[in-house]
Enzyme design. Structure first.
Site, PDB file in Angstrom:
ATOM      1  N   ASP A 252       0.823  -1.205   0.000  1.00  0.00           N
ATOM      2  CA  ASP A 252       0.000   0.000   0.000  1.00  0.00           C
ATOM      3  C   ASP A 252       0.867   1.270   0.000  1.00  0.00           C
ATOM      4  O   ASP A 252       1.783   1.390   0.827  1.00  0.00           O
ATOM      5  CB  ASP A 252      -0.863  -0.031   1.276  1.00  0.00           C
ATOM      6  CG  ASP A 252      -1.980   0.992   1.264  1.00  0.00           C
ATOM      7  OD1 ASP A 252      -2.844   0.901   0.381  1.00  0.00           O
ATOM      8  OD2 ASP A 252      -1.982   1.882   2.137  1.00  0.00           O
ATOM      9  N   GLU A 306       1.863  -0.357  -4.759  1.00  0.00           N
ATOM     10  CA  GLU A 306       0.876   0.623  -5.201  1.00  0.00           C
ATOM     11  C   GLU A 306       1.633   1.931  -5.319  1.00  0.00           C
ATOM     12  O   GLU A 306       1.962   2.563  -4.325  1.00  0.00           O
ATOM     13  CB  GLU A 306      -0.259   0.746  -4.182  1.00  0.00           C
ATOM     14  CG  GLU A 306      -1.408   1.551  -4.735  1.00  0.00           C
ATOM     15  CD  GLU A 306      -2.229   2.240  -3.662  1.00  0.00           C
ATOM     16  OE1 GLU A 306      -3.345   2.649  -3.947  1.00  0.00           O
ATOM     17  OE2 GLU A 306      -1.738   2.396  -2.523  1.00  0.00           O
TER      18      GLU A 306
HETATM   19  O1  TEU Z   1      -4.775   3.953  -1.686  1.00  0.00           O
HETATM   20  C1  TEU Z   1      -4.094   5.143  -1.874  1.00  0.00           C
HETATM   21  C2  TEU Z   1      -4.442   5.860  -3.110  1.00  0.00           C
HETATM   22  O2  TEU Z   1      -3.578   6.023  -3.899  1.00  0.00           O
HETATM   23  C3  TEU Z   1      -5.744   6.374  -3.488  1.00  0.00           C
HETATM   24  O3  TEU Z   1      -6.192   5.685  -4.616  1.00  0.00           O
HETATM   25  C4  TEU Z   1      -6.798   6.477  -2.441  1.00  0.00           C
HETATM   26  O4  TEU Z   1      -7.656   5.404  -2.543  1.00  0.00           O
HETATM   27  C5  TEU Z   1      -7.654   7.696  -2.557  1.00  0.00           C
HETATM   28  O5  TEU Z   1      -8.473   7.584  -3.649  1.00  0.00           O
HETATM   29  C6  TEU Z   1      -6.894   8.977  -2.513  1.00  0.00           C
HETATM   30  O6  TEU Z   1      -7.686  10.027  -2.949  1.00  0.00           O
HETATM   31  C7  TEU Z   1      -4.392   3.061  -0.689  1.00  0.00           C
HETATM   32  C8  TEU Z   1      -5.490   2.045  -0.490  1.00  0.00           C
HETATM   33  O7  TEU Z   1      -5.657   1.306  -1.667  1.00  0.00           O
HETATM   34  C9  TEU Z   1      -6.721   2.741  -0.055  1.00  0.00           C
HETATM   35  O8  TEU Z   1      -7.826   1.896   0.039  1.00  0.00           O
HETATM   36  C10 TEU Z   1      -6.424   3.380   1.281  1.00  0.00           C
HETATM   37  O9  TEU Z   1      -7.503   4.184   1.670  1.00  0.00           O
HETATM   38  C11 TEU Z   1      -5.168   4.240   1.262  1.00  0.00           C
HETATM   39  O10 TEU Z   1      -4.086   3.652   0.543  1.00  0.00           O
HETATM   40  C12 TEU Z   1      -4.654   4.456   2.648  1.00  0.00           C
HETATM   41  O11 TEU Z   1      -4.152   3.256   3.158  1.00  0.00           O
END
Ligand code: TEU
Length: 605
Positions: A252, A306
């Site tokens: 993440d 990610e």
């Molecule tokens: O996502 C981080 C991210 O890059 C974004 O897509 C986020 O979902 C959001 O739309 C920002 O505006 C990751 C996880 O996939 C997400 O579910 C979490 O909420 C976030 O990190 C925090 O851990």
């Protein structure tokens, strides 16, 4: 083309590819997983073969997958009960979104205890049983590593916030505020960093009168990776799960772990895309290499970062073979082509295609890629990139499956997209669960910056909750997701039409088409290791590209529109066989082909 004919073509296809001896694919029926690639393995088209390059991944969002105990929340026993369904699709790897103990400020992306299963999801023996079931079916499991931040209820943070001289103080990022006698706390935040979930990224903590940093919610304090003890804790918890038998991690927001020295204010230009500054901190590569040396190098694992804020050009520095960091990352250029910041915008096919063309240039044989257009943070695949109207939902969902499973990079499918599940018809803010949607409402609608209708209209297109509604298993109450009468998030009312039970009994369903495309990919090294070429980059309706490996040459033709089109194949291209199509056709060999709305074809040429 009749179904029997399609199966015949798939059969011939696999025999051909096996016969030319190129296949390293892990076929569904093979009893033992393939051995890891070694330096002795022959390169294929310059690529070093590896199981994670050949795999198709299926993402499970456990809260919404299957509720076994009837409390309205999906759980691990629910997943175990559906492993045959997942295996039936033909995927190799399951990515499980966070299953750890959490107070759920952000549905598990706020972890309270990394070594404990979230109570709502079950316990460690349920996890072990699920993992054993996955292995028995010759699949693998990667779990979510959320270590940029923890929950504020994690014992490290509880200690950290208790006093300035607590041994855990430096596990997090604490700073003095700027004195401001007019502010209720007496201070302003240390700098102008915004949170991804609206407002300042700093939270004042009255106990010690300092601020802590949180890129996401205030209940998600950022860990201080510059502290070697934090890094050791993370490596230990990764080892704990690998020793249990998991096969790797989806990491993440991993590029955010290293913070800019001194945390200066962002410039007005930087503020427009704060994520780009938060990513790529000065020690990011060093920490990933240290993680690799201490953990990944000791196991045969798959890692996918990610990579929020990492540009395509910077990608080889993380995934390049010689870098010893991660196997691959998620790049957001394609999945977010339809938004500007948090605003939904229109997009064009040439711009979309240009992204994949750039990927093919920037990521060479030593930098592996991923392909995905949906996950738990994005709206539904068919609603965003296809056409979810009754007439075109099925063909457009199949076209998207064709694309994702024939492009270059490891494909990631999100639960429910194999059924063509759609966005939810949200009516009011109370229909949403997501902290991002709710915080945005407070920040933008309650302050009258945006009208309620404009805000809701935007959320209907892009809210993360679109992808988080429960899996639609059958046409019984609550779509068979739960035996209780109140799922944590409402079931999409279209479940009587769109559900797994119905699709499993329909040979022409999206589920079965996806299954066939996965089998095709597994049987076809050209679709995994082949070169990629966009044949007609400027065409605004047709996406046509080739995947070639020596003499094994495939042409993928996708009509990204509902209009029928007579299309003259460029450069005198002559397909010799139709491998598959999402609509009945037998057209081969003609210079001009007649594509119907959302028609997808895979040819050999
Ligand atoms: O996502 C981080 C991210 O890059 C974004 O897509 C986020 O979902 C959001 O739309 C920002 O505006 C990751 C996880 O996939 C997400 O579910 C979490 O909420 C976030 O990190 C925090 O851990």
């Amino acid at each position: 083309m009749g179904l029997r004919r399609k199966f015949f073509i798939f059969g011939v296809q696999s025999i051909l590819t096996l016969a030319i001896g190129l296949s390293t694919a892990w076929s569904q029926s093979t009893a033992t997983p393939p051995k890891p690639a070694t330096s002795q393995d022959a390169l294929i088209n310059g690529y070093r073969p590896a199981w994670w390059k050949e795999a198709v991944v299926y993402q499970i969002y456990p809260r919404s997958f299957k509720d076994f105990d009837g409390d309205g929340i999906g759980d691990l026993k629910g997943i175990t009960s559906k492993l045959d369904y997942i295996k039936g699709l033909g995927v190799d790897v399951i990515w499980l979104s966070p299953h750890f103990d959490s107070p759920n400020a952000d549905n598990g992306y706020d972890i309270r205890d990394y070594r404990k299963v979230m109570t709502e999801f079950g316990n460690m023996s349920d996890f072990d049983e699920m993992l054993a079931g996955i292995k028995q079916r010759h699949m693998r499991l990667i779990i979510d590593l959320v270590v940029n931040h923890t929950s504020d209820e994690h014992k490290w943070f509880v200690e950290s916030r208790s006093s300035k001289d607590n041994p855990y103080r430096d596990y997090y990022i604490w700073k003095d505020g700027k004195p401001n006698p007019r502010s209720p706390t007496g201070f302003d935040p240390p700098n102008n960093y915004p949170s991804f979930f609206f407002g300042s990224a700093w939270q004042f903590d009255p106990a010690t009168k300092q601020y802590y940093l949180h890129y996401f919610a205030a209940k998600q304090p950022d860990l201080n990776w510059d502290n070697p003890k934090v890094r050791k804790e993370v490596f230990d918890l990764m080892t704990f799960w690998l020793d249990k038998g998991v096969d790797g991690f989806r990491m993440d927001v991993i590029p955010l772990i290293s913070k800019r020295a001194g945390l200066p204010d962002l410039t007005p230009a930087e503020l427009k895309n704060a994520g780009d500054v938060y990513a790529n901190g000065p020690h990011m590569h060093e920490y990933l290499q240290e993680m690799n040396r201490n953990v990944m190098a000791k196991y045969d694992v798959m890692t996918v970062g990610e990579a929020l804020g990492i540009s395509l050009e910077q990608t080889p520095l993380i995934v390049g073979e010689s870098r010893n960091e991660l196997n691959m990352i998620f790049n957001f250029d394609a999945v977010r082509i339809n938004r500007d910041g948090k605003q939904w915008i229109s997009w064009t096919l040439p711009d979309f295609k240009a992204i994949y063309a750039r990927h093919a240039v920037e990521l060479d044989q030593h930098s592996w890629d991923t392909v995905f257009l949906s996950n738990h943070d994005n709206p539904r695949l068919v609603s965003s990139f296809g056409d979810d109207s009754p007439t075109y939902r099925v063909p457009s969902a199949k076209l998207l499956a064709t694309m994702i499973l024939t492009l270059r990079g490891t494909p990631f499918l999100y639960q429910g997209d194999e059924l063509g599940m759609t966005n939810y018809p949200f009516k009011s803010i109370s229909d949403f669960d997501d902290i991002e949607a709710k915080n945005g409402y407070k920040a933008d609608v309650l302050t009258k910056k945006v009208t309620e209708e404009a805000y809701l209209d935007n959320l209907r297109h892009m809210s993360r909750d679109n992808a988080r509604t429960p899996m639609q298993w059958d046409s019984t109450s609550q779509a068979g997701f739960t035996s209780g009468n109140k799922p944590w998030l409402a079931v999409n009312p279209n479940y009587t039409e769109i559900n797994a039970a119905k699709e499993l009994t329909d040979a022409s369903s999206i589920y079965h088409y996806t299954q066939k495309m996965i089998a095709l990919r597994h049987a076809t090294p050209a679709l995994v290791y082949g070169s990629y070429k966009d044949i007609d980059p400027t065409n605004s309706n047709i996406f046509i590209y080739s995947r070639t490996l020596g003499n094994d040459r495939y042409l993928i033709v996708l009509n990204f529109s509902k209009e029928s089109r007579a299309y003259t194949l460029p450069g005198g291209l002559k397909p010799t066989a139709l491998v598959t199509s999402n609509l009945a056709t037998s057209e081969v060999g003609a210079a001009t082909i007649n594509l119907r709305g959302w028609e997808a074809r895979v040819y050999k040429y």
